[in-house]
Design an enzyme around this catalytic site. Structure first.
Site, short mmCIF file in Angstrom:
data_model
loop_
_atom_site.label_atom_id
_atom_site.label_comp_id
_atom_site.label_asym_id
_atom_site.label_seq_id
_atom_site.Cartn_x
_atom_site.Cartn_y
_atom_site.Cartn_z
N TYR A 39 -33.65 -17.43 -79.66
CA TYR A 39 -34.43 -18.54 -80.20
C TYR A 39 -33.80 -19.91 -79.98
O TYR A 39 -34.37 -20.76 -79.32
CB TYR A 39 -34.66 -18.34 -81.70
N PRO A 77 -45.58 -17.28 -83.40
CA PRO A 77 -46.81 -16.50 -83.54
C PRO A 77 -47.80 -17.17 -84.49
O PRO A 77 -47.41 -17.93 -85.38
CB PRO A 77 -46.33 -15.17 -84.12
N HIS A 121 -40.59 -18.89 -85.23
CA HIS A 121 -40.13 -17.51 -85.19
C HIS A 121 -38.65 -17.33 -85.53
O HIS A 121 -38.22 -16.25 -85.95
CB HIS A 121 -40.40 -16.97 -83.79
N LYS A 125 -54.53 9.42 -86.80
CA LYS A 125 -53.94 10.09 -87.97
C LYS A 125 -54.53 11.48 -88.18
O LYS A 125 -53.81 12.42 -88.50
CB LYS A 125 -54.15 9.26 -89.23
N SER A 147 -49.08 9.17 -84.36
CA SER A 147 -48.77 7.85 -84.90
C SER A 147 -49.75 6.84 -84.32
O SER A 147 -49.90 6.74 -83.10
CB SER A 147 -47.33 7.48 -84.52
N ASP A 197 -49.52 3.71 -84.05
CA ASP A 197 -48.84 2.74 -83.21
C ASP A 197 -48.57 3.31 -81.82
O ASP A 197 -48.85 2.67 -80.81
CB ASP A 197 -47.53 2.31 -83.87
N SER A 217 -38.18 -2.86 -85.63
CA SER A 217 -37.40 -3.49 -86.68
C SER A 217 -36.05 -2.81 -86.85
O SER A 217 -35.94 -1.60 -86.82
CB SER A 217 -38.17 -3.41 -87.99
N SER A 243 -46.52 -6.07 -80.03
CA SER A 243 -46.04 -5.85 -81.38
C SER A 243 -47.17 -5.38 -82.27
O SER A 243 -48.30 -5.85 -82.15
CB SER A 243 -45.44 -7.14 -81.93
#
Ligand code: NAG
Ligand code: NAG
Ligand code: NAG
Length: 603
Positions: free
Chosen positions: A105, A118, A341, A421, A426, A428, A454, A531
């Protein structure tokens, strides 16, 4: 420099730690979080070679294998750097966080608007009149103050992932903080931890900035009615829009803005005004209406408005892009936010949004006797000819950026989380595979794909990268959610590679060849930067592409539909956000058919 011409940062799930942050958030919880590990050296390079397989030619791969072998010679450079990293890890709360904050950053010189910050598109509102707009803004402000109350009293519920508590530090970095431009490197200040915590927000309307104190003298937050009255006063004293769009300066390349900033704050009045904005708890932008657009393009236009404000003729000057949190409420019912961000990843922001939306729904307006409040002061700026010149070039550059950004928001309504599901997949991972399929169908090849993972299971953890493109994804095999697990457990390769590289810069005379290799450049060139930003609110987050010839894709899988924001640059002939959007829809439909067939076959 670790960026390949554009920027090296990842997108959403990352958080920063500035030099001014107090790391010991005295709570028990934070102290007991595990430390981010340094993965085993040989494991990382094994995975590195595997990851390259679908991306580079056999010859390139052979070359890279040789370089890896050399790098891993027992007792050689690799072992040496690894030992240094391990030492660093034992001396610091998190070996990566400061480095990450700087390299991803604060060292990046690209504008924060579009390239880093974002946006979030909230559901459209219908305001009958400007009272409606201001009543909404007043409720929203009250909702954020309600959230702040949890931060101030440290009563924010601890989040868990897979039964493990997460680091909550990022939540403490998003209010009362601001990025400050520097000619070579930026900084972030967090005023929440100063001696005197700020009690005001900044409101900008018609390009004019106001200080709005949001607490009564007894320390209680202003009521919605009180805030509303103050907003009306602000509105009434900023009717003409013939002002210089001073805020547009913050959308510049960071070097340019760094210089312009030093020039701007030479003047005492300007300096005080800038400080007031930087110190404020957050910013609220009351936007002018944008040109009408078809219902179909509406969401895409709002996403663009969140990312850049629409250009110098519209709302791009009605911003302070350095500010960590800017809520946007347009006269035409457009609502959302944009956030800088560096201090935080998407999840804390989405959590805040969910909290505010829920607060606004349950909140009843209690009429209380009103003590008259003073007029919120307007922030003055002295526009010297030099500042005026800087504003003019910022306007030009902003308009180029506006023309270059290609945004497409897809509201995929066939199904949502429910379908994957129901098949024990998953959601994602399912969506990631749909993106791989869509990309492959459009380009007949796959590409380096970044998905934010994360690292908040670890103290001060930010992110690593899930590389959704692999031999397996290419073959579309069953292991749909496998790539996720190593990343969140600190066993992914990207931050480790970055660490070794930064360590090499610190202690070696020359860069190891492995980091100068074409394959490394390909691996770091993320044509797909993605993301998941899952929210309870029916919203969608958006961000620009990470490379000039790539896509930025952010999605919110709701129960029965999926909101997807896709961005690309018009200056790249090969990319096209709407075409990619269509390919993603088709991929999602085809994958559901496939699930249906599989289920039938099993019966
Ligand atoms: C703002 O202006 C409108 C229209 O002139 C007026 O009705 C209203 O009372 C003013 N509000 C405040 C708070 O001064
Ligand atoms: C990955 O795919 C390539 C090309 O098809 C193949 O040569 C290689 O053996 C595969 N690797 C693994 C681990 O399956
Ligand atoms: C993706 O990345 C590669 C370089 O790694 C590049 O050659 C290609 O053109 C990029 N863009 C698209 C849209 O494929």
């Amino acid at each position: 420099n670790i960026s390949f011409g554009f920027r090296s940062r990842p997108c959403c799930l990352v958080k920063p730690v500035s030099v001014t942050i107090v790391p010991e958030r005295s709570s028990h919880h934070q102290d007991n979080l595990p430390k981010l590990p340094v993965p085993p050296l040989r494991q990382t390079f094994e995975r590195y070679l595997l990851m390259l397989e679908p991306l580079v030619s056999e010859e390139e791969l052979d070359h890279t294998r040789k370089l890896v072998k050399e790098f891993l010679t027992p007792g050689g450079v690799g072992d040496r750097l690894q030992r240094s990293l391990e030492r660093r890890a034992s001396n610091k709360e998190n070996w990566l966080t400061e480095w990450w904050m700087q390299s991803a950053y604060l060292d990046s010189r690209m504008p924060v608007a579009v390239y880093s910050s974002p946006g979030v598109v909230l559901p459209r509102m219908t305001f009958q009149d400007r009272q409606g707009q201001m009543r909404f803004a007043a409720k929203l402000i009250a909702g954020v103050l309600d959230f702040k109350q949890m931060i101030d009293s440290e009563t924010l519920p601890i989040e868990y992932l897979g039964g493990k508590p997460l680091c909550m530090d990022q939540y403490y970095q998003i209010l009362s903080s601001c990025r400050i431009p520097g000619p070579k490197r930026d900084t972030v200040v967090n005023h929440a931890i100063g001696k005197v915590a700020p009690t005001h927000i900044t409101v900008v309307h018609n390009l004019q900035f106001f200080v709005l104190n949001v607490y009564n003298s007894d320390g209680s937050p202003l009521t919605v009615d009180q805030i509303y009255m103050q907003l009306e006063k602000i509105w009434n004293s900023s009717l003409q829009s013939n002002k210089e769009p001073i805020g547009i300066l913050t959308s510049q390349h960071r070097n340019t803005w760094g210089k312009a900033y030093n020039n701007l704050i030479k003047d005492k009045t300007n300096k005080e005004s800038v400080r007031a904005i930087q110190k404020s708890i957050f910013l609220v932008c009351l936007d002018a209406p944008m040109p009408q657009i078809s219902e179909q393009r509406y969401q895409s236009r709002v996403a663009a408005q969140m990312l850049h404000g629409g250009g110098s003729r519209w709302n791009s000057g009605n911003r302070w892009f350095d500010k960590t949190l800017q809520f946007i409420v347009g006269e035409d019912g457009t609502c959302g936010l944009v956030y800088e961000h560096a201090p935080a990843e998407g999840p804390p922001i989405v959590f805040l949004v969910d909290h505010v939306v829920e607060y606004m729904q349950r909140m009843e307006v209690v009429r209380a006797p009103m003590i008259p409040l003073p007029m919120p002061p307007k922030l003055r700026f002295n526009i010297t000819p030099e500042v005026k010149k800087d504003i003019e070039s910022a306007k030009q550059d902003m308009n180029i950026m506006v023309h270059d950004l290609d945004v497409n928001v897809v509201l995929f309504s066939d199904y949502g989380r429910n379908v994957p599901k129901a098949h024990d997949l998953s959601p994602d991972a399912f969506i990631q595979m749909a993106l791989q399929l869509a990309y492959f169908r459009m380009y007949k090849m796959c590409c380096s794909t970044y998905e934010t993972a994360s690292l908040r299971m670890f103290a001060l953890g930010r992110t690593d990268t899930i590389r959704s493109c692999s031999n397996e994804s290419l073959k579309f095999v069953q292991a749909m959610d496998d790539p996720v697990k190593p990343a969140i457990h600190g066993q992914a390769i990207d931050r480790h590679l970055l660490g070794l590289k930064l360590q090499a810069i610190e202690e070696l005379a020359s860069m190891p060849e492995i980091f100068m290799d074409t394959a490394y450049a390909v691996a770091e060139h993320f044509n797909l930067s993605t993301s998941q930003a899952g929210a309870k609110t029916d919203c969608v987050m958006c961000f620009g592409p990470m490379v000039p010839d790539g896509y930025g894709v952010c999605y919110n899988p709701m129960a029965d539909h999926i909101n997807i924001a896709i961005t690309a640059l018009n200056s790249c002939e090969e990319t096209h956000a709407a075409n990619f959007g269509r390919a993603v829809k088709k991929a999602l439909r085809d994958m559901r058919s496939l699930l249906g067939e599989t289920a039938m076959a099993k019966q």
